[in-house]
Scaffold this active site. Sequence first.
Site, PDB file in Angstrom:
ATOM      1  CG  ASP A 140     103.719  68.850  -0.838  1.00 48.16           C
ATOM      2  OD1 ASP A 140     104.933  69.005  -1.048  1.00 48.16           O
ATOM      3  OD2 ASP A 140     102.851  69.040  -1.716  1.00 48.16           O
ATOM      4  CG  ASP A 178     109.359  69.838  -2.968  1.00 46.77           C
ATOM      5  OD1 ASP A 178     108.507  69.371  -3.752  1.00 46.77           O
ATOM      6  OD2 ASP A 178     110.539  69.982  -3.284  1.00 46.77           O
TER       7      ASP A 178
END
Length: 296
Positions: A215, A217
């Site tokens: 991802d 973040d």
Amino acid sequence: MTATTPKDTMIAVIGGSGIYDIDGLEDAQWVGVDTPWGAPSDQILTGRFDGVKMAFLPRHGRGHVHSPTEVPYRANIDALKRLGATDVISVSACGSFREAYAPGDFVVVDQFIDRTFAREKSFFGTGCVAHVSVAHPTCPRLSDACETAAKAAGITVHRGGTYLCMEGPQFSTLAESKMYREAWGCDVIGMTNMPEAKLAREAELCYASVAMVTDYDSWHPDHGAVDISDIIQTLQGNSDKGRAMVKGLPTLLGATREDCPHGCDKALEYAIMTAPDKRDPALLAKLDTVAGRVLG
């Protein structure tokens, strides 16, 4: 120049549940290892691949039972060395602070910033004090092999990066994420590579870190908050890639190896500060495997 004696390679992989399920692993068996630092995260899967000894340790235990804070890092590293590990490869999920480091990409990390605060970070202490250098906390030789194996498996891999290790188990606030990215210049974020890397250095084991991006973040304006369901979906794909990378390592590293050209296996040479007559026998007994080479 001191002569060196080749020794058997044992590649130890510390990773998630999807990484150790390697097709073609010969003589596979789960073994329990007792350590003076307590029990490791789980039993360790041992075997051979392409004639090279291998060991797989589920960092969080099978079924993901240990939080990042509660992973028994000292026991894990001690157990791997007791089994004969020479090369330790961390495979872990991470968030990305760089647009170019997209979910599904791998990053061969070479630096860390340790923001953990609730973990035992050293094998040494009162009764036997030691200071090892972690200026360069990963082994370039082992990192080279990981990069080569990842590329051969068709994985988009980035060489070099700073890993911010947070305590967890919660993900970052937006303010933290922006600080780590903009002010501190970090590249990826995770919860498990510290104190693991420091302990591997104290145990004189070569260590490489492969961070698998799941991802962006919380800093990324187009992705918003970290969504655990998205992470799990990406993790499943990363596990396939991780296995492919690991399967390429035995051929690259070989069944035997010389001393580490970067000195990882001599990290304790001048590190122990406590005078011999002041050393605690109980602590020395616990250090038999980790530091037996220099403690005699």
